[in-house]
Enzyme design. Sequence first.
Site, PDB file in Angstrom:
ATOM      1  N   HIS A  69      -8.646  -7.827   5.858  1.00 39.89           N
ATOM      2  CA  HIS A  69      -7.531  -8.560   5.253  1.00 39.89           C
ATOM      3  C   HIS A  69      -6.363  -7.619   4.971  1.00 39.89           C
ATOM      4  O   HIS A  69      -5.224  -7.896   5.371  1.00 39.89           O
ATOM      5  CB  HIS A  69      -8.005  -9.213   3.945  1.00 39.89           C
ATOM      6  N   GLU A  70      -6.642  -6.522   4.297  1.00 48.17           N
ATOM      7  CA  GLU A  70      -5.570  -5.588   3.939  1.00 48.17           C
ATOM      8  C   GLU A  70      -5.039  -4.840   5.164  1.00 48.17           C
ATOM      9  O   GLU A  70      -3.835  -4.630   5.290  1.00 48.17           O
ATOM     10  CB  GLU A  70      -6.037  -4.619   2.853  1.00 48.17           C
ATOM     11  N   HIS A  88      -2.460  -6.815   7.091  1.00 46.01           N
ATOM     12  CA  HIS A  88      -1.095  -6.739   6.559  1.00 46.01           C
ATOM     13  C   HIS A  88      -0.365  -5.517   7.127  1.00 46.01           C
ATOM     14  O   HIS A  88       0.791  -5.613   7.541  1.00 46.01           O
ATOM     15  CB  HIS A  88      -1.116  -6.654   5.031  1.00 46.01           C
TER      16      HIS A  88
END
Length: 159
Positions: free
Chosen positions: A67-68, A71
């Site tokens: 998820h991170e 980004h």
Amino acid sequence: MQVQRQLKRNLDNANQYFQKTFIPPTVSYNVRGLKAGVAYLQKNEIRFNPTLLAENGTKFIRQVVPHELAHIIVFQQFGRVAPHGKEWKQLMQNVFGVPADIYHRFDTTNVQEARIPYRCQCRLHTLSQRQHNFTQQTNRYYICRHCKTPLYHNPTINP
């Protein structure tokens, strides 16, 4: 170690998919509170919550790490776009092969911040430790949105 391995796997997948070499982010473990992780796009840095990582192990690594990283990759590839927009979702699903979940569902009992009771003329409020410290150190106060009166601290109230 497992976080680094997951980052490398996901980064390799992104490199192959986009046919380019992305700059690996730096990683630290200093996120507190309810957040599992935070990506600092311009610093190319990812920070994780060590308590949630320790308590959730594999689920954390499989969900939060991609998820991170997504980004960071989206920022390097597309620039500024919506944080959980179509580019991010496609990267999560098509490249990393994980659901594009925006929020984690981990038990946050051990990372929840204490709440401090405050009162106005109409109701009980609870402030975070940070908000409480602000009122104590600055002699400033918060205002109730309903009755428009100042909140005052009453240590005898149980929230």
